[in-house]
Every structure is written in C-alpha cells, then in structure tokens.
Scaffold this motif. Structure first.
Motif, PDB file in Angstrom:
ATOM      1  N   ALA B 127       0.833  -1.199   0.000  1.00 17.76           N
ATOM      2  CA  ALA B 127       0.000   0.000   0.000  1.00 17.76           C
ATOM      3  C   ALA B 127       0.875   1.259   0.000  1.00 17.76           C
ATOM      4  O   ALA B 127       0.578   2.245  -0.688  1.00 17.76           O
ATOM      5  CB  ALA B 127      -0.917   0.000   1.223  1.00 17.76           C
ATOM      6  N   PHE B 128       1.971   1.196   0.738  1.00 17.03           N
ATOM      7  CA  PHE B 128       2.917   2.315   0.775  1.00 17.03           C
ATOM      8  C   PHE B 128       3.490   2.567  -0.618  1.00 17.03           C
ATOM      9  O   PHE B 128       3.549   3.703  -1.101  1.00 17.03           O
ATOM     10  CB  PHE B 128       4.043   2.002   1.771  1.00 17.03           C
ATOM     11  CG  PHE B 128       5.123   3.039   1.826  1.00 17.03           C
ATOM     12  CD1 PHE B 128       4.996   4.150   2.650  1.00 17.03           C
ATOM     13  CD2 PHE B 128       6.272   2.907   1.050  1.00 17.03           C
ATOM     14  CE1 PHE B 128       5.996   5.118   2.695  1.00 17.03           C
ATOM     15  CE2 PHE B 128       7.273   3.868   1.089  1.00 17.03           C
ATOM     16  CZ  PHE B 128       7.131   4.978   1.911  1.00 17.03           C
ATOM     17  N   LEU B 129       3.877   1.477  -1.279  1.00 24.03           N
ATOM     18  CA  LEU B 129       4.412   1.582  -2.652  1.00 24.03           C
ATOM     19  C   LEU B 129       3.381   2.235  -3.571  1.00 24.03           C
ATOM     20  O   LEU B 129       3.733   3.043  -4.441  1.00 24.03           O
ATOM     21  CB  LEU B 129       4.736   0.194  -3.199  1.00 24.03           C
ATOM     22  CG  LEU B 129       6.131  -0.370  -2.989  1.00 24.03           C
ATOM     23  CD1 LEU B 129       6.257  -1.668  -3.776  1.00 24.03           C
ATOM     24  CD2 LEU B 129       7.202   0.618  -3.426  1.00 24.03           C
ATOM     25  N   ALA B 130       2.111   1.845  -3.388  1.00 23.93           N
ATOM     26  CA  ALA B 130       1.059   2.382  -4.252  1.00 23.93           C
ATOM     27  C   ALA B 130       0.793   3.855  -3.945  1.00 23.93           C
ATOM     28  O   ALA B 130       0.638   4.673  -4.852  1.00 23.93           O
ATOM     29  CB  ALA B 130      -0.228   1.567  -4.058  1.00 23.93           C
ATOM     30  N   ALA B 131       0.788   4.189  -2.654  1.00 28.39           N
ATOM     31  CA  ALA B 131       0.472   5.559  -2.260  1.00 28.39           C
ATOM     32  C   ALA B 131       1.571   6.534  -2.715  1.00 28.39           C
ATOM     33  O   ALA B 131       1.280   7.683  -3.063  1.00 28.39           O
ATOM     34  CB  ALA B 131       0.286   5.633  -0.748  1.00 28.39           C
ATOM     35  N   PHE B 132       2.813   6.065  -2.669  1.00 27.74           N
ATOM     36  CA  PHE B 132       3.927   6.966  -3.011  1.00 27.74           C
ATOM     37  C   PHE B 132       4.573   6.601  -4.339  1.00 27.74           C
ATOM     38  O   PHE B 132       5.751   6.831  -4.555  1.00 27.74           O
ATOM     39  CB  PHE B 132       4.959   6.973  -1.876  1.00 27.74           C
ATOM     40  CG  PHE B 132       4.394   7.527  -0.598  1.00 27.74           C
ATOM     41  CD1 PHE B 132       4.304   8.900  -0.407  1.00 27.74           C
ATOM     42  CD2 PHE B 132       3.915   6.678   0.394  1.00 27.74           C
ATOM     43  CE1 PHE B 132       3.756   9.418   0.763  1.00 27.74           C
ATOM     44  CE2 PHE B 132       3.365   7.193   1.561  1.00 27.74           C
ATOM     45  CZ  PHE B 132       3.292   8.561   1.740  1.00 27.74           C
ATOM     46  N   ARG B 133       3.739   6.008  -5.199  1.00 33.55           N
ATOM     47  CA  ARG B 133       4.246   5.541  -6.483  1.00 33.55           C
ATOM     48  C   ARG B 133       5.001   6.640  -7.236  1.00 33.55           C
ATOM     49  O   ARG B 133       6.093   6.420  -7.741  1.00 33.55           O
ATOM     50  CB  ARG B 133       3.078   5.057  -7.340  1.00 33.55           C
ATOM     51  CG  ARG B 133       3.528   4.556  -8.676  1.00 33.55           C
ATOM     52  CD  ARG B 133       2.410   3.844  -9.379  1.00 33.55           C
ATOM     53  NE  ARG B 133       2.952   3.159 -10.536  1.00 33.55           N
ATOM     54  CZ  ARG B 133       2.324   2.223 -11.210  1.00 33.55           C
ATOM     55  NH1 ARG B 133       1.123   1.855 -10.842  1.00 33.55           N
ATOM     56  NH2 ARG B 133       2.888   1.655 -12.239  1.00 33.55           N
ATOM     57  N   TRP B 134       4.416   7.842  -7.273  1.00 30.37           N
ATOM     58  CA  TRP B 134       5.015   8.888  -8.102  1.00 30.37           C
ATOM     59  C   TRP B 134       6.174   9.579  -7.398  1.00 30.37           C
ATOM     60  O   TRP B 134       7.157   9.923  -8.030  1.00 30.37           O
ATOM     61  CB  TRP B 134       3.955   9.883  -8.566  1.00 30.37           C
ATOM     62  CG  TRP B 134       2.823   9.120  -9.218  1.00 30.37           C
ATOM     63  CD1 TRP B 134       1.542   9.048  -8.793  1.00 30.37           C
ATOM     64  CD2 TRP B 134       2.914   8.270 -10.377  1.00 30.37           C
ATOM     65  NE1 TRP B 134       0.809   8.210  -9.590  1.00 30.37           N
ATOM     66  CE2 TRP B 134       1.624   7.710 -10.589  1.00 30.37           C
ATOM     67  CE3 TRP B 134       3.951   7.911 -11.252  1.00 30.37           C
ATOM     68  CZ2 TRP B 134       1.343   6.834 -11.625  1.00 30.37           C
ATOM     69  CZ3 TRP B 134       3.665   7.033 -12.290  1.00 30.37           C
ATOM     70  CH2 TRP B 134       2.381   6.505 -12.469  1.00 30.37           C
ATOM     71  N   SER B 135       6.064   9.740  -6.089  1.00 33.48           N
ATOM     72  CA  SER B 135       7.186  10.387  -5.403  1.00 33.48           C
ATOM     73  C   SER B 135       8.389   9.467  -5.255  1.00 33.48           C
ATOM     74  O   SER B 135       9.517   9.930  -5.103  1.00 33.48           O
ATOM     75  CB  SER B 135       6.747  10.938  -4.045  1.00 33.48           C
ATOM     76  OG  SER B 135       5.723  10.175  -3.497  1.00 33.48           O
ATOM     77  N   LEU B 136       8.148   8.159  -5.312  1.00 34.26           N
ATOM     78  CA  LEU B 136       9.280   7.229  -5.190  1.00 34.26           C
ATOM     79  C   LEU B 136      10.127   7.220  -6.466  1.00 34.26           C
ATOM     80  O   LEU B 136      11.308   6.895  -6.425  1.00 34.26           O
ATOM     81  CB  LEU B 136       8.772   5.804  -4.910  1.00 34.26           C
ATOM     82  CG  LEU B 136       8.261   5.546  -3.487  1.00 34.26           C
ATOM     83  CD1 LEU B 136       7.564   4.196  -3.409  1.00 34.26           C
ATOM     84  CD2 LEU B 136       9.407   5.587  -2.487  1.00 34.26           C
ATOM     85  N   ALA B 137       9.509   7.587  -7.591  1.00 33.27           N
ATOM     86  CA  ALA B 137      10.205   7.689  -8.878  1.00 33.27           C
ATOM     87  C   ALA B 137      10.964   6.417  -9.252  1.00 33.27           C
ATOM     88  O   ALA B 137      12.095   6.454  -9.723  1.00 33.27           O
ATOM     89  CB  ALA B 137      11.153   8.894  -8.866  1.00 33.27           C
ATOM     90  N   LEU B 138      10.345   5.262  -8.981  1.00 35.96           N
ATOM     91  CA  LEU B 138      10.935   3.995  -9.434  1.00 35.96           C
ATOM     92  C   LEU B 138      10.554   3.800 -10.897  1.00 35.96           C
ATOM     93  O   LEU B 138       9.554   4.354 -11.361  1.00 35.96           O
ATOM     94  CB  LEU B 138      10.381   2.835  -8.608  1.00 35.96           C
ATOM     95  CG  LEU B 138      10.567   2.910  -7.096  1.00 35.96           C
ATOM     96  CD1 LEU B 138       9.758   1.816  -6.407  1.00 35.96           C
ATOM     97  CD2 LEU B 138      12.030   2.787  -6.732  1.00 35.96           C
ATOM     98  N   SER B 139      11.328   2.986 -11.615  1.00 31.87           N
ATOM     99  CA  SER B 139      10.921   2.680 -12.986  1.00 31.87           C
ATOM    100  C   SER B 139       9.645   1.858 -12.909  1.00 31.87           C
ATOM    101  O   SER B 139       9.452   1.108 -11.959  1.00 31.87           O
ATOM    102  CB  SER B 139      12.016   1.901 -13.695  1.00 31.87           C
ATOM    103  OG  SER B 139      11.980   0.551 -13.312  1.00 31.87           O
ATOM    104  N   PRO B 140       8.750   2.012 -13.914  1.00 35.03           N
ATOM    105  CA  PRO B 140       7.479   1.271 -13.850  1.00 35.03           C
ATOM    106  C   PRO B 140       7.690  -0.226 -13.673  1.00 35.03           C
ATOM    107  O   PRO B 140       6.948  -0.874 -12.933  1.00 35.03           O
ATOM    108  CB  PRO B 140       6.830   1.556 -15.206  1.00 35.03           C
ATOM    109  CG  PRO B 140       7.458   2.822 -15.656  1.00 35.03           C
ATOM    110  CD  PRO B 140       8.842   2.850 -15.094  1.00 35.03           C
ATOM    111  N   ARG B 141       8.741  -0.750 -14.326  1.00 34.07           N
ATOM    112  CA  ARG B 141       8.945  -2.195 -14.239  1.00 34.07           C
ATOM    113  C   ARG B 141       9.367  -2.606 -12.834  1.00 34.07           C
ATOM    114  O   ARG B 141       8.865  -3.578 -12.278  1.00 34.07           O
ATOM    115  CB  ARG B 141      10.024  -2.615 -15.243  1.00 34.07           C
ATOM    116  CG  ARG B 141      10.105  -4.125 -15.372  1.00 34.07           C
ATOM    117  CD  ARG B 141      11.391  -4.556 -15.977  1.00 34.07           C
ATOM    118  NE  ARG B 141      11.442  -4.219 -17.398  1.00 34.07           N
ATOM    119  CZ  ARG B 141      12.561  -4.349 -18.132  1.00 34.07           C
ATOM    120  NH1 ARG B 141      13.677  -4.761 -17.571  1.00 34.07           N
ATOM    121  NH2 ARG B 141      12.543  -4.049 -19.407  1.00 34.07           N
ATOM    122  N   LEU B 142      10.275  -1.829 -12.238  1.00 27.48           N
ATOM    123  CA  LEU B 142      10.734  -2.151 -10.889  1.00 27.48           C
ATOM    124  C   LEU B 142       9.574  -2.016  -9.898  1.00 27.48           C
ATOM    125  O   LEU B 142       9.381  -2.870  -9.035  1.00 27.48           O
ATOM    126  CB  LEU B 142      11.893  -1.219 -10.487  1.00 27.48           C
ATOM    127  CG  LEU B 142      12.416  -1.441  -9.056  1.00 27.48           C
ATOM    128  CD1 LEU B 142      12.990  -2.848  -8.900  1.00 27.48           C
ATOM    129  CD2 LEU B 142      13.476  -0.397  -8.692  1.00 27.48           C
TER     130      LEU B 142
END
Lengths: 162, 203
Positions: B127-142
C-alpha cells in the motif's frame, strides 16, 4: 636455590593440571539422572489473573483439566500444590474472572478440576495453567487439545525449588 | 463478451465471496464470543475475500471492470484491505492484548500468527508503494515487480495463516477461497508477464 623461572617440568605439570580442571569445570554437574524441570510454555501466562480462588468447579463444568505435579530431580509427587487454571470456554473469555479457578494436588501429586468446555480461541483450543506459589519456580503452561471435541486436557508440572 | 457470460462470471464470483462468509456466520464458535472478537474475525474473512478480488481486478478479468477501471477499483479494494487488516488486528487486540502482542513480536506459540503478521506488513508495504508511487520515482517495471513480490508474500502468508487456524471459517469454503486466491494471483503474474524482460504494456 630456587629461581623464579619455571622449569619445563613444572610448566608441563601445571599446564596439564590447568587443562584437566579447566575442561572438566566447564561441564555441567550431572543432572541427567534426575527429572528435568518443566519450562514455561510460550504464551502460557497470557491473560493470567493472580490469586484465582480455590474452587470445587469452574462454572457449570463438563470438562476436566487434569495433571500431576512432581519435584525436579527425584520426581517425588508434590501434595497440596496450588494450580491455577483458566481458558476460553463456553461460559467466558480467558480474561473473564469467572473463567479462572484453582485447585490443590492430592497426596499423589495429582490435580483434577472440572470446568466448562474449552472452545477454540485465537486459532487453537487450548488451556492455561500456572504454578506460582513461590516455594518452587513459577511455571506457566499452555497445552493444546488434539481435537476441539475433546472433553479433557492434561498438563504436567515438574517443579524446581526456588 | 456476451451479457450471459458476464452475468455468469459475476454470479460465480458473488457465490465464491458469499459462501465462506455465510458458512462462518453459521459457526457454533460465535455464540461463545464477544461482538468485538466476532467483528475482528469477520474483518479477517473479508480480507481473505479481498485477496481474491485484488488479482482479478489487477488482471482486468472481471466483465465491465477491465483495464484502467479494474486498476482503479484495485486501488480502492487495496484501501479496503488495509482497513480490514487494521480492524482485524485491532479487534483481536481488544479481545486479548497479550496474544496480539506476542504475535506482533513473533513470539506467539501459534505458528499461524507469524504468517499473518508477515502478510500484514507486506500489505502495508504494498500500500505504501502504491500511495507513493510517483514520489518514489521507481521505474514502472521495478515498481511493478516490487508490488507483485509483496502481493505474493501477502497471498502466501495469508493462505497459510488462514488454513492453520481453527476458527469460525468453515474448512472447505476456506480451502476453496484460499485455492482460488492463489490461482488468481498466479494467473495474473503469468498473464502480465511481470518477470519477463519486457512486461506487457511497456514498449
């Protein structure tokens, strides 16, 4: 004339003497010929209420909690020991005062207390027992029933003098 | 997709969701439990049901909620899942604090507790990954691989947790729900080619 220097002979003697006492000193004195004390079980003391009264029966009964109390080492049965018992039953939760009671062991170190049927709670049908009168080390047990249809449960204490 | 087919899929899903809940509602154990404990148990059952819905929504398998709509609903279902787990653990805490503290500290005598706690932290992490998806700036695949990895831990942990428990859930409906959740999770991981060099949707 003596000197402060160690001769080779004294070095060997003291060295080997040190090894013998040192190595044997590490080994624990033999207890294996005696009965080992029962360790407390994980979660055994959960929802414990100190000082449960000695009762003839907890609630309406129908289920038997039985067991023995013996002394560590020689395994002698311990008479008159107070064992406290509680569980989640058809009549109440573990935390409820009415789910708690105590009984004494007889001359053979055997205890038997009738209580309401234990029902599964927190995933397992289980009971709790405590010895904490002070003369021996405190032990908390948490036996699990093989089947929730069982109408009795056993638990055995081997106590070590405090 | 024909309307009949869509209807059958939804009706089948509704059955799979409702049967375990009705079976649990008929459990004799309920009569010896307080309302808070009962609510905590049903929050756990609801979470298991949501675990089946999550991969179906992520994969867009349900008629009418494929593609972006499915993913959006996946987000809301995820929020519901987090809430259900908080209610589950919170309700159990109120019922018996020492048992929950033991579980959270991994010192519980019951092996299923640890599995449940692991799955809980994996849900929070996903859920954390989903909530901060854009601020985390991970590649979409990762991001996708991490989220999927956590989903696998969640499903595996929850299934073992549920199966080892002797509780209000009825044995067969519980096993069926668990099996379907695992099957749906495996299917979506295979279909979306999460571990392929190029996953679907990337050019």
């Amino acid at each position: 004339m003596t000197t402060g220097l160690m001769t080779r002979r004294t070095l060997l003697l003291t060295g080997s003497a040190f090894l013998v006492t040192g190595v044997s000193g590490w080994s624990v004195p033999a207890r294996s010929n005696g009965l080992a004390p029962t360790p407390s079980m994980r979660g055994g003391s959960n929802n414990y209420r100190p000082g449960a009264p000695i009762v003839d029966r907890i609630g309406g009964g129908g289920f038997w909690m039985t067991g023995t109390v013996r002394r560590a080492g020689d395994g002698a049965p311990l008479a008159g020991q107070r064992i406290q018992i509680w569980a989640h039953t058809t009549e109440g939760h573990e935390r409820d005062q009415r789910s708690h009671g105590a009984t004494l062991t007889d001359a053979n170190g055997v205890f038997r207390l009738e209580m309401p049927q234990i029902v599964p709670a927190f995933g397992q049908p289980h009971g709790h027992l405590a010895y904490d009168s002070g003369e021996f080390e405190t032990v908390f047990l948490r036996p699990v029933m093989k089947s929730s249809a069982d109408t009795s449960l056993e638990a055995h204490f081997v106590l070590q003098p405090a | 997709m024909s309307r009949l087919r869509a209807f059958l899929i939804w009706a089948g899903l509704a059955t799979i969701v409702v049967v375990p809940i009705l079976a649990a509602a008929a459990s004799p154990l309920l009569q010896w439990r307080q309302p808070v404990y009962i609510a905590a148990g049903f929050a756990g059952i609801a979470a298991m049901v949501l675990l089946l819905l999550q991969p179906l929504l992520a994969g867009g398998y349900l008629p009418g909620v494929s593609g972006l709509r499915g993913r959006r609903l996946h987000l809301w279902t995820g929020i519901l899942l987090v809430s259900a787990i908080i209610l589950h653990v919170g309700g159990l805490w109120i019922t018996s604090p020492p048992d929950v503290i033991d579980a959270l500290l991994f010192r519980s005598p019951t092996p299923f507790s640890a599995w449940g706690v692991i799955a809980m932290w994996a849900v929070f992490a996903a859920a954390f990954l989903a909530a901060f998806r854009w601020s985390l700036a991970l590649s979409p695949r990762l991001w996708r691989r991490l989220h999927t990895l956590l989903a696998m831990v969640i499903v595996a942990g929850s299934v073992v947790h549920a199966l080892l428990i002797e509780g209000t859930m009825e044995t067969y409906s519980k096993a069926a729900l668990c099996a379907l959740a695992v099957a749906a999770t495996v299917k979506v991981i295979v279909d979306l080619r999460i571990w392929a060099r190029r996953s679907r949707g990337e050019s």
